[in-house]
Design a protein around this motif. Structure first.
Motif, PDB file in Angstrom:
ATOM      1  N   ALA A   1       4.965  -7.490  -7.331  1.00 30.33           N
ATOM      2  CA  ALA A   1       6.394  -7.249  -7.123  1.00 30.33           C
ATOM      3  C   ALA A   1       6.863  -6.015  -7.890  1.00 30.33           C
ATOM      4  O   ALA A   1       7.593  -5.167  -7.358  1.00 30.33           O
ATOM      5  CB  ALA A   1       7.192  -8.480  -7.558  1.00 30.33           C
ATOM      6  N   SER A   2       6.437  -5.887  -9.139  1.00 33.92           N
ATOM      7  CA  SER A   2       6.884  -4.768  -9.975  1.00 33.92           C
ATOM      8  C   SER A   2       6.356  -3.435  -9.459  1.00 33.92           C
ATOM      9  O   SER A   2       7.102  -2.445  -9.366  1.00 33.92           O
ATOM     10  CB  SER A   2       6.426  -4.987 -11.421  1.00 33.92           C
ATOM     11  N   LEU A   3       5.071  -3.392  -9.123  1.00 34.04           N
ATOM     12  CA  LEU A   3       4.483  -2.145  -8.639  1.00 34.04           C
ATOM     13  C   LEU A   3       5.084  -1.727  -7.301  1.00 34.04           C
ATOM     14  O   LEU A   3       5.297  -0.529  -7.053  1.00 34.04           O
ATOM     15  CB  LEU A   3       2.966  -2.296  -8.514  1.00 34.04           C
ATOM     16  N   PHE A   4       5.347  -2.684  -6.438  1.00 37.97           N
ATOM     17  CA  PHE A   4       5.934  -2.350  -5.147  1.00 37.97           C
ATOM     18  C   PHE A   4       7.319  -1.719  -5.325  1.00 37.97           C
ATOM     19  O   PHE A   4       7.642  -0.688  -4.712  1.00 37.97           O
ATOM     20  CB  PHE A   4       6.034  -3.585  -4.259  1.00 37.97           C
ATOM     21  N   LEU A   5       8.142  -2.344  -6.183  1.00 35.96           N
ATOM     22  CA  LEU A   5       9.479  -1.803  -6.404  1.00 35.96           C
ATOM     23  C   LEU A   5       9.426  -0.436  -7.084  1.00 35.96           C
ATOM     24  O   LEU A   5      10.183   0.488  -6.734  1.00 35.96           O
ATOM     25  CB  LEU A   5      10.297  -2.784  -7.254  1.00 35.96           C
ATOM     26  N   PHE A   6       8.528  -0.287  -8.059  1.00 41.35           N
ATOM     27  CA  PHE A   6       8.420   0.978  -8.789  1.00 41.35           C
ATOM     28  C   PHE A   6       7.927   2.111  -7.894  1.00 41.35           C
ATOM     29  O   PHE A   6       8.369   3.260  -8.024  1.00 41.35           O
ATOM     30  CB  PHE A   6       7.467   0.804  -9.977  1.00 41.35           C
ATOM     31  N   ASN A   7       7.048   1.790  -6.956  1.00 41.93           N
ATOM     32  CA  ASN A   7       6.402   2.815  -6.140  1.00 41.93           C
ATOM     33  C   ASN A   7       7.099   3.025  -4.797  1.00 41.93           C
ATOM     34  O   ASN A   7       6.706   3.902  -4.023  1.00 41.93           O
ATOM     35  CB  ASN A   7       4.938   2.436  -5.900  1.00 41.93           C
ATOM     36  N   PHE A   8       8.125   2.251  -4.525  1.00 41.93           N
ATOM     37  CA  PHE A   8       8.754   2.276  -3.200  1.00 41.93           C
ATOM     38  C   PHE A   8       9.528   3.572  -2.975  1.00 41.93           C
ATOM     39  O   PHE A   8      10.247   4.058  -3.845  1.00 41.93           O
ATOM     40  CB  PHE A   8       9.690   1.085  -3.054  1.00 41.93           C
TER      41      PHE A   8
END
Length: 607
Positions: A117-124
């Motif tokens: 969840a964190s990586l997806f939001l950070f990289n979106f």
């Protein structure tokens, strides 16, 4: 084309190969070769969509690795533990899983999910036209899955096939990504809905006999105390002939009592876990037929289950389980079934622990102290206990050193036997004390499911009592797969010979022992003449009076299976009406439990 656009192709190929090999050689879960091209292509589409939303390639690679790992290794782990892959309803069970895990096990489950969840939001990012295309595809697919699932399920079933009773084979023949799409869509297609009034009443009419059951008592209702004990993973390890235990794990005193009951068995709806489904059956009198947890989203109404029926007769109804109260949504479920008091983790002194599990002897002692005033005041009580000690991976304490050894290469064959050694002996102490304090009370004990004994049923396979896959089970194996020891002690009369009894028929048995002669929802699941029916996800089997076992998998059914399948369809219709619908089939003589009579730990949570 810039080389960076080839990254998803190469990363998907590498990850698919690595996770395929791990799944095959570590967990013995091998996706069929015919499924790989389609499954790989779908995984590649997911990779390119994820890539389109990504700002940095290295974060995309980490995120893809985590997602593919959850999908392919997560499914392999669940198949090796429980015999089937991850199902859509497991998403609702995630909270309960995180609640029960502690230490490194909690972080092993929580960290990957938090990282995804964190990586997806950070990289979106939405900086490129491909991100808008990926978003449109994702939204369109989501709307199709939810609102028009048959547009996905129909073509996939036609091309790839589907087995309603063998989800392991579905997974192996479809692959993890294709399987997830197919079963995610089927989840919405086959979601339970409340029947209309005509459907509910027709099903009720088909189930209720024209005349009252012949075994309905003509004696007056006798309010005796009822002590119902669910024993976590309780089973007789002596069924493992190749374990070669040097000492009998099961207490000889228990075996003597059990022999007096002609070695009666409960037939549970689950294997290795999902205790709440066994609870639902033994308290509400209806079978669980799907691979979901009834307490979570399928018990929305206040229903006259056994606790409420007895509460309406003046009983004090208590439930005891030394776990966090919201686990499996028990706070809401217990209140809706009619329990007035729920004693959970904070209501017990953690004075005798096996790692995080309170010992049975301590639980029994504390429950007896809590119900002592009611016993002394001759207040009728329905005392329901769910033990905690016995969970995998079967830890002991310094005060409980190992007593049983086995040459089996499966670790759990030995550790579980030592758990049963103490569990059965502590149980006999409870029975002796309860019979001393309440000699006329009814005591019912049963195991909620068979224990986990190694990946792919390894401990059972070694002794030849189960195959490594449900697709290879014989009729006798299906019965073995669900059968746990059961003991019904009818006061001073002693053990009752109930044979192999589906757990959903226990409430009717209790009411019969109490000479209860009013209508109840348990009348709807009165046994079909000549058979006892045990539903499992995707199939059911009929235990016939002549000893034969008829396994009913998919239509066309033979005459026996047609009869039981029709009964199950009617039962499911009435069940949906009672538990999630308008309760058109609720018996008229059942009165609602007063809110002020309820004494729960904390406010009921929303499901």
């Amino acid at each position: 084309m810039p080389y960076k656009y080839l990254a998803p192709l190469f990363s998907t190929a590498l990850l698919y190969l690595v996770f395929y090999l791990i799944s095959t050689f570590k967990f013995d879960v091998q996706i069929k070769a015919v499924a790989i091209p389609y499954d790989f292509f779908l995984q590649l589409v997911v990779a390119y969509m994820l890539f389109a939303w990504s700002r940095r390639i290295w974060i995309f690679l980490v995120l893809q690795t985590l997602l593919a790992g959850v999908l392919y290794i997560g499914n392999a782990v669940k198949i090796s533990f429980f015999g089937g892959p991850i199902m859509p309803d497991d998403v609702h069970a995630l909270r309960s899983l995180l609640l029960i895990l502690d230490g490194w096990r909690f972080f092993a489950a929580a960290v990957p999910l938090a990282a995804i969840a964190s990586l997806f939001l950070f990289n979106f990012t939405m900086r490129h036209w491909s991100a808008y295309l990926a978003s449109m595809m994702a939204i369109l697919l989501g709307m199709t899955i939810v609102y028009q699932p048959d547009m996905i399920v129909g073509p996939l079933d036609k091309h790839f096939g589907n087995s309603v009773w063998d989800q392991r084979s579905n997974y192996l023949w479809h692959g993890a990504t294709m399987y997830s799409l197919q079963e995610g869509s089927r989840y919405f297609l086959l979601a339970d809905v409340a029947p209309d009034v005509n459907e509910a009443q027709e099903a009720a009419y088909n189930l209720l006999p024209a005349q009252p059951p012949e075994d309905r008592s003509v004696k007056p209702f006798t309010p005796r105390n009822v002590h119902l004990v669910l024993l976590e993973s309780f089973w007789d390890p002596n069924g493992l002939k190749k374990a070669h235990y040097k000492q009998n794990p099961l207490a000889s005193e228990f075996r003597k009592l059990w022999k007096g009951a002609n070695y009666a068995h409960a037939m549970a709806p689950v294997f290795g876990g999902y205790t709440a489904n066994s609870e639902f059956e033994v308290l509400c009198g209806f079978p669980v037929v799907k691979d979901n947890v009834k307490f979570e989203r399928q018990l929305l109404n206040h229903v006259p289950c056994l606790p409420r029926v007895l509460a309406d007769k003046g009983y004090k109804t208590t439930a005891s389980h030394p776990n966090v109260p919201v686990f499996w949504n028990r706070v809401n479920a217990y209140e809706r079934m009619g329990f007035q008091t729920y004693w959970s983790l904070d209501d017990f002194v953690q004075d005798d622990m096996n790692r995080e599990f309170l010992s049975d002897v301590s639980l029994y002692r504390q429950v007896l102290d809590k119900i002592k005033p009611a016993l002394e005041a001759k207040q009728p009580i329905f005392d329901y206990i769910v033990t905690y000690f016995g969970h995998w991976n079967y830890p002991l304490s310094e005060s409980r050193p190992p007593k049983i050894s086995s040459p089996s290469p499966v670790e759990e064959v030995t550790t579980y036997a030592n758990t049963v050694y103490y569990k059965s002996r502590e149980l006999m102490g409870f029975i002796a004390e309860m019979q001393k304090r309440d000699p006329d009370g009814i005591i019912i004990l049963f195991g909620d499911h068979l224990p986990f004994l190694g990946e792919n049923f390894a401990g059972y396979v070694d002794s030849g009592v189960l195959a490594s896959s449900r697709s290879e089970f014989t009729p006798e194996m299906f019965k073995f797969y669900v059968s746990t020891p059961m003991l019904v002690l009818n006061g001073r009369q002693g053990p009752v010979k109930v044979g192999s009894l589906p757990l959903y028929q226990v409430p009717a048995l209790v009411l019969k022992l109490l000479n209860y002669d009013e209508p109840s929802i348990m009348d709807y699941t009165h046994p079909v003449q000549g058979m006892r029916i045990r539903p499992l996800p995707g199939l059911h089997f009929d235990l016939l009076d002549d000893g034969r076992i008829e396994v009913c998998k998919e239509p066309p059914y033979n005459e026996v299976c047609q009869k039981s399948a029709e009964w199950l369809r009617n039962v499911n219709t009435v069940s949906n009406d009672l538990f999630i619908g308008r309760q058109e089939t609720r018996p008229q003589y059942s009165s609602p439990l007063l809110v002020q009579d309820v004494d729960f730990v904390g406010p009921p949570e929303k499901p």
